[in-house]
Motif scaffolding. Structure first.
Motif, PDB file in Angstrom:
ATOM      1  N   LEU A  78      23.156   0.144  13.928  1.00  0.00           N
ATOM      2  CA  LEU A  78      23.145  -1.685  14.777  1.00  0.00           C
ATOM      3  C   LEU A  78      22.026  -2.316  13.613  1.00  0.00           C
ATOM      4  N   ILE A  94      22.983  -1.118  23.104  1.00  0.00           N
ATOM      5  CA  ILE A  94      24.367  -1.423  22.941  1.00  0.00           C
ATOM      6  C   ILE A  94      25.011  -2.094  23.652  1.00  0.00           C
ATOM      7  N   ILE A 102      28.310  -3.333  15.845  1.00  0.00           N
ATOM      8  CA  ILE A 102      28.122  -2.178  15.679  1.00  0.00           C
ATOM      9  C   ILE A 102      29.020  -1.199  15.323  1.00  0.00           C
ATOM     10  N   GLU A 104      30.555   2.836  14.622  1.00  0.00           N
ATOM     11  CA  GLU A 104      30.210   4.328  15.231  1.00  0.00           C
ATOM     12  C   GLU A 104      31.420   4.933  13.695  1.00  0.00           C
ATOM     13  N   ARG A 277      33.762  -1.032  25.090  1.00  0.00           N
ATOM     14  CA  ARG A 277      32.491  -0.386  24.514  1.00  0.00           C
ATOM     15  C   ARG A 277      31.568   0.494  26.308  1.00  0.00           C
TER      16      ARG A 277
END
Length: 557
Positions: A78, A94, A102, A104, A277
């Motif tokens: 983050l 999140i 963010i 990933e 998300r």
């Protein structure tokens, strides 16, 4: 790794292959890495979760908890507005953040030169983002065990040279002395042998065992067959997919739920990043629950509308059957390439969190005709094996002057490993049936045990050729343009009036430490040139320094 060599003359043509005389290279090179002061650890840098381990004084590979007292850390970054970087944030945190902040599954982007994240007007590469994860692991571990000087970092066996270099760069940016990059299945095998009390036990009967390591993680997949004795580990065959993992199973649930919502309400929740998300997290939770339950309810909310979808395990397995089939095909292929009979397979090892899905065990039971083993913790085995490998390297490099018991060091010093190349090495030639087309001629097939060297002979295909240009690439396909270039060199000043069909000899060696050396010689004049490719790093020292200074600007928590 794979190597592809291309010859060019002035008319941009390539020589034709005449014949080859391959031979096996003998012997291992002396260990030459530099061990720094401080602890030596093993790190599993995963797509969805990462972990760090160290051998304790008794020689047991132990995971080091993070600041939250958890032994695994989510590989999620983050990027805060104020320069604060949060690694492994909670889902609650999140959910209230801007999705664009963010990052990933960065492991899937390793080595991709076109990938970057813009943060505070700076372009952050995949190596840098991964370095932030490693920095978090390092600083949390140091709070418990003291300074860390050296690390072994794991990668999927099917990672190519570019991805491996990127991983090594990430470690250096994070302030680690990366003494090796180890393949995840090899690490898991070390952990398996240690868990059985066999590793390094020269006093035991040296009966060779064969195991299959099925590694299905969050974002990558590998299958490897390893043959081993207590003191020698030999990879027989490997294959995999760096873009296949648990995330793909979760995505099928996301798409299923979103389609149900769209059909009922006319809106597609995937169009909104924040909702997507949340859907993704719900899908991940449902996937995990379906490993224990036969049916789970999923509640989703979007634009003031709510939908509850009941998902059964049978439906989930049906909508992801093609993904499982891909892993089944790979498993069968690796068994075939390893040349091992099912009755000679001693065990089937499950590695990676996605192997908790019951369908994995069912498929492997069907293919391997035996019950898969649950001896190892799937999320911990790779990190533990990396710690064992790190201790082996430290013990050999320091002459046994380590922090663990001398009896353990003596055992570790006796362990030897032999790998195979996971990508083919080949030569680019002019297609004799189509002079305008280039083709990839495989010189060292993948799954060849290394170290290995080969010499093959070619001929020039035009008169008065002035130079030879050798391109070193890696890749499996017959199309050279689909392969990755990892180096090149030239042979200049060939004799005047050199006739077409003059012999050119190619020799190259792939050693046990990952170095590739290539030599090209025009045999009429004995003009030659060579190059060596070493997986030291993809970035030079200056580039590493720039990224290290940038990483120091951010407060990683």
């Amino acid at each position: 790794m794979a190597m592809l060599i291309e010859f060019f003359n002035q008319s941009n043509e390539s020589p034709d292959l005449k014949h080859s005389t391959p031979h096996l290279c003998c012997g291992n090179e002396e260990l030459s890495m530099k061990i720094l002061e401080g602890n030596t650890v093993g790190i599993d840098l995963g797509t969805t979760y990462s972990a760090i381990s160290k051998l304790d004084e008794e020689g047991n590979p132990t995971l080091i908890p993070n600041a939250d007292d958890r032994i695994i850390t989510p590989s999620v970054v983050l990027l805060g507005d104020d320069g604060h970087v949060l690694v492994g944030p909670s889902f609650e945190r999140i959910s209230i953040e801007d999705p664009t902040h963010i990052v990933e599954a960065i492991k899937r982007q390793m080595g991709n030169p076109e990938f970057y994240v813009v943060y505070q007007n700076k372009k952050l590469t995949s190596e840098f983002i991964s370095a932030l994860i490693l920095k978090k692991l390092k600083q949390d571990a140091e709070a418990r065990i003291g300074p860390i000087g050296n690390a072994v970092i794991t990668v999927p066996y099917y990672f190519n040279d570019v991805r491996r270099k990127a991983t090594q760069d990430a470690g250096r940016i994070a302030g680690l002395n990366v003494i090796d990059i180890i393949n995840e299945p090899t690490a898991a095998t070390l952990s398996y042998a240690w868990n059985k009390g066999e590793l390094g036990r020269a006093d035991l009967v040296q009966k060779e065992k064969s195991i299959l390591v099925y590694d299905l993680g969050g974002g990558t997949f590998d299958v490897t067959v390893v043959s081993y004795t207590p003191t020698h580990f030999r990879v027989l065959a490997t294959d995999g997919d760096v873009m296949l993992g648990g995330l793909d199973w979760s995505q099928r649930i996301v798409d299923h739920i979103a389609e149900q919502f769209r059909r009922k309400f006319g809106d597609d929740p995937r169009e909104d990043p924040e909702t997507l998300r949340i859907f993704s997290q719900e899908a991940e939770d449902a996937k995990r629950q379906l490993s224990k339950k036969t049916q789970v309810p999923i509640n989703v909310y979007y634009k003031g509308k709510t939908l509850t979808v009941s998902l059964s395990r049978a439906d989930f397995e049906r909508m992801t059957s093609d993904l499982m089939q891909r892993t089944k095909d790979t498993t069968e292929l690796v068994l075939q390439q390893a040349g091992i009979r099912l009755e000679d397979l001693d065990d089937v090892i499950l590695v990676g969190g996605s192997t908790y899905m019951p369908v994995v065990e069912h498929m492997l039971r069907e293919v391997c005709k035996r019950e898969p083993s649950r001896e190892l913790q799937p999320e911990e085995a790779v990190s533990q094996g990396a710690a064992i490998h790190a201790a082996i390297l430290e013990a050999k490099a320091t002459g046994g002057q380590g922090q663990i018991a001398q009896a353990v060091i003596k055992r570790l010093q006796s362990v030897q490993t032999s790998d195979v190349n996971s990508h083919s090495l080949g030569v680019k030639l002019t297609d004799p049936n189509d002079r305008g087309r280039k083709m990839n001629h495989i010189m060292i097939p993948r799954n060849t045990e290394i170290p290995y060297s080969t010499t093959q002979r070619f001929v020039t295909n035009s008169p008065n050729q002035q130079r030879i240009h050798v391109h070193i690439l890696e890749g499996e396909t017959s199309d050279p343009d689909a392969c990755s270039q990892i180096g090149d060199f030239r042979v200049y000043d060939l004799p005047e009036n050199l006739p077409k069909g003059s012999p050119v000899e190619l020799s190259y060696q792939y050693d046990s430490s990952g170095r590739i050396s290539a030599v090209a010689k025009e045999l009429t004049s004995n003009k030659a040139a060579s190059t060596e490719i070493v997986r030291d790093s993809g970035l030079d020292d200056e580039g590493i320094d720039v990224f290290q200074r940038l990483a120091d600007e951010y407060k990683v928590e």
